[in-house]
Write a protein that holds these residues in place. Structure first.
Motif, PDB file in Angstrom:
ATOM      1  N   TYR A 168       0.681  -1.074  -0.019  1.00 27.55           N
ATOM      2  CA  TYR A 168      -0.026   0.142   0.181  1.00 27.55           C
ATOM      3  C   TYR A 168       0.574   1.284   0.145  1.00 27.55           C
ATOM      4  O   TYR A 168       1.824   1.203   0.739  1.00 27.55           O
ATOM      5  CB  TYR A 168      -0.943  -0.097   1.418  1.00 27.55           C
ATOM      6  CG  TYR A 168      -2.173  -0.851   1.264  1.00 27.55           C
ATOM      7  CD1 TYR A 168      -1.705  -2.361   1.717  1.00 27.55           C
ATOM      8  CD2 TYR A 168      -3.279  -0.772   0.773  1.00 27.55           C
ATOM      9  CE1 TYR A 168      -2.939  -3.083   1.597  1.00 27.55           C
ATOM     10  CE2 TYR A 168      -4.253  -1.434   0.627  1.00 27.55           C
ATOM     11  CZ  TYR A 168      -3.956  -2.827   1.027  1.00 27.55           C
ATOM     12  OH  TYR A 168      -5.095  -3.771   1.078  1.00 27.55           O
ATOM     13  N   GLY A 169       0.437   2.320  -0.945  1.00 28.16           N
ATOM     14  CA  GLY A 169       0.914   3.491  -0.686  1.00 28.16           C
ATOM     15  C   GLY A 169       0.369   4.126   0.731  1.00 28.16           C
ATOM     16  O   GLY A 169      -0.608   3.934   0.858  1.00 28.16           O
ATOM     17  N   VAL A 170       0.898   5.138   1.221  1.00 29.65           N
ATOM     18  CA  VAL A 170       0.607   5.704   2.319  1.00 29.65           C
ATOM     19  C   VAL A 170       0.549   7.221   2.136  1.00 29.65           C
ATOM     20  O   VAL A 170       1.600   7.771   1.702  1.00 29.65           O
ATOM     21  CB  VAL A 170       1.303   5.422   3.598  1.00 29.65           C
ATOM     22  CG1 VAL A 170       0.782   6.270   4.779  1.00 29.65           C
ATOM     23  CG2 VAL A 170       0.907   3.761   3.751  1.00 29.65           C
ATOM     24  N   GLY A 171      -0.495   7.912   2.332  1.00 24.59           N
ATOM     25  CA  GLY A 171      -0.454   9.258   2.356  1.00 24.59           C
ATOM     26  C   GLY A 171      -0.614   9.932   3.698  1.00 24.59           C
ATOM     27  O   GLY A 171      -1.284   9.469   4.562  1.00 24.59           O
ATOM     28  N   THR A 187       2.947  11.524  -0.020  1.00 17.76           N
ATOM     29  CA  THR A 187       2.542  10.290   0.156  1.00 17.76           C
ATOM     30  C   THR A 187       3.751   9.369  -0.360  1.00 17.76           C
ATOM     31  O   THR A 187       4.660   9.885  -0.989  1.00 17.76           O
ATOM     32  CB  THR A 187       1.511   9.938  -1.226  1.00 17.76           C
ATOM     33  OG1 THR A 187       1.317   8.530  -1.241  1.00 17.76           O
ATOM     34  CG2 THR A 187       1.914  10.309  -2.670  1.00 17.76           C
ATOM     35  N   ILE A 188       4.028   8.203   0.049  1.00 17.48           N
ATOM     36  CA  ILE A 188       5.058   7.285  -0.085  1.00 17.48           C
ATOM     37  C   ILE A 188       4.448   5.988  -0.571  1.00 17.48           C
ATOM     38  O   ILE A 188       3.556   5.393  -0.455  1.00 17.48           O
ATOM     39  CB  ILE A 188       5.928   7.184   1.202  1.00 17.48           C
ATOM     40  CG1 ILE A 188       7.400   6.249   0.798  1.00 17.48           C
ATOM     41  CG2 ILE A 188       5.072   6.384   2.138  1.00 17.48           C
ATOM     42  CD1 ILE A 188       8.206   6.558   2.037  1.00 17.48           C
ATOM     43  N   ASN A 189       5.277   5.462  -1.678  1.00 23.18           N
ATOM     44  CA  ASN A 189       4.933   4.266  -2.261  1.00 23.18           C
ATOM     45  C   ASN A 189       4.959   2.861  -1.341  1.00 23.18           C
ATOM     46  O   ASN A 189       5.822   3.046  -0.267  1.00 23.18           O
ATOM     47  CB  ASN A 189       5.466   3.946  -3.746  1.00 23.18           C
ATOM     48  CG  ASN A 189       7.153   3.610  -3.482  1.00 23.18           C
ATOM     49  OD1 ASN A 189       7.542   4.014  -2.638  1.00 23.18           O
ATOM     50  ND2 ASN A 189       7.588   2.974  -4.559  1.00 23.18           N
ATOM     51  N   SER A 239       8.937   9.015   5.245  1.00 21.94           N
ATOM     52  CA  SER A 239       9.427   7.620   5.360  1.00 21.94           C
ATOM     53  C   SER A 239       8.717   6.495   5.726  1.00 21.94           C
ATOM     54  O   SER A 239       7.939   6.536   6.150  1.00 21.94           O
ATOM     55  CB  SER A 239      10.986   7.763   5.862  1.00 21.94           C
ATOM     56  OG  SER A 239      10.684   8.326   7.155  1.00 21.94           O
ATOM     57  N   ARG A 240       9.330   5.377   5.392  1.00 24.43           N
ATOM     58  CA  ARG A 240       8.604   4.199   6.067  1.00 24.43           C
ATOM     59  C   ARG A 240       9.451   3.109   6.404  1.00 24.43           C
ATOM     60  O   ARG A 240      10.493   2.943   5.569  1.00 24.43           O
ATOM     61  CB  ARG A 240       7.499   3.550   5.272  1.00 24.43           C
ATOM     62  CG  ARG A 240       8.038   3.094   3.787  1.00 24.43           C
ATOM     63  CD  ARG A 240       6.921   2.777   2.839  1.00 24.43           C
ATOM     64  NE  ARG A 240       5.950   1.621   3.265  1.00 24.43           N
ATOM     65  CZ  ARG A 240       4.320   1.745   2.803  1.00 24.43           C
ATOM     66  NH1 ARG A 240       4.326   2.477   2.082  1.00 24.43           N
ATOM     67  NH2 ARG A 240       3.667   0.775   3.329  1.00 24.43           N
ATOM     68  N   THR A 289       8.633   9.276  -3.289  1.00 25.96           N
ATOM     69  CA  THR A 289       7.506   9.928  -2.601  1.00 25.96           C
ATOM     70  C   THR A 289       7.107  11.290  -3.577  1.00 25.96           C
ATOM     71  O   THR A 289       7.667  11.405  -4.433  1.00 25.96           O
ATOM     72  CB  THR A 289       8.167  10.646  -1.536  1.00 25.96           C
ATOM     73  OG1 THR A 289       9.570  11.427  -1.857  1.00 25.96           O
ATOM     74  CG2 THR A 289       8.757   9.674  -0.265  1.00 25.96           C
ATOM     75  N   HIS A 290       5.957  11.845  -3.090  1.00 26.87           N
ATOM     76  CA  HIS A 290       5.343  12.787  -3.676  1.00 26.87           C
ATOM     77  C   HIS A 290       4.807  13.699  -2.796  1.00 26.87           C
ATOM     78  O   HIS A 290       4.166  13.263  -1.533  1.00 26.87           O
ATOM     79  CB  HIS A 290       4.469  12.471  -4.762  1.00 26.87           C
ATOM     80  CG  HIS A 290       3.708  13.371  -5.536  1.00 26.87           C
ATOM     81  ND1 HIS A 290       4.470  14.341  -6.270  1.00 26.87           N
ATOM     82  CD2 HIS A 290       2.448  14.015  -5.307  1.00 26.87           C
ATOM     83  CE1 HIS A 290       3.477  15.378  -6.774  1.00 26.87           C
ATOM     84  NE2 HIS A 290       2.294  15.129  -6.013  1.00 26.87           N
TER      85      HIS A 290
END
Length: 122
Positions: free
Chosen positions: A31-34, A49-51, A70-71, A57-58
């Motif tokens: 999941y991407g997280v925004g 958001t991050i993929n 970051s993740r 990231t965007h």
């Protein structure tokens, strides 16, 4: 996927804060997280958001250069590092997960955490 955002608080202008978004679910890395925010009386707006892998990231223009997403998929956690905070960053911040990426519309996010409040004093 269940999400829980935390880490908000009161900070002075120019300060920093790191928000965390903890997720449950074995497929979190798909999941991407925004991150979104909503100020009082305002519409919910996209922050960044991050993929799923964390490699891309965007950000919205107001976040570029000040905020970093970051993740850590091993910990099922996404972070929003916010630096050089301004009073206009005051809002409730939400994290959300989407099975597609990148997405900037809140309507494209299937799962939401509860918000965490950030207050930036001048």
């Amino acid at each position: 996927v269940q999400l829980q955002a935390f880490g908000g608080g009161l900070v002075q202008a120019g300060g920093s804060l790191r928000l965390s978004c903890a997720a449950s679910g074995r497929t979190f890395n798909s999941y991407g997280v925004g991150w979104f925010r909503q100020a009082p009386g305002q519409k919910r707006e996209f922050v960044g958001t991050i993929n799923g892998s964390g490699g891309s990231t965007h950000y919205t223009d107001s976040a570029k250069g000040r905020f970093t997403i970051s993740r850590d998929n091993a910990k099922n956690t996404v972070y929003l590092q916010m630096n050089s905070l301004k009073p206009e960053d005051t809002a409730v911040y939400y994290c959300a997960a989407s099975s597609s990426w990148p997405e900037i519309s809140f309507a494209r996010y299937e799962y939401w955490g509860q918000g965490t409040e950030v207050t930036v004093s001048s």
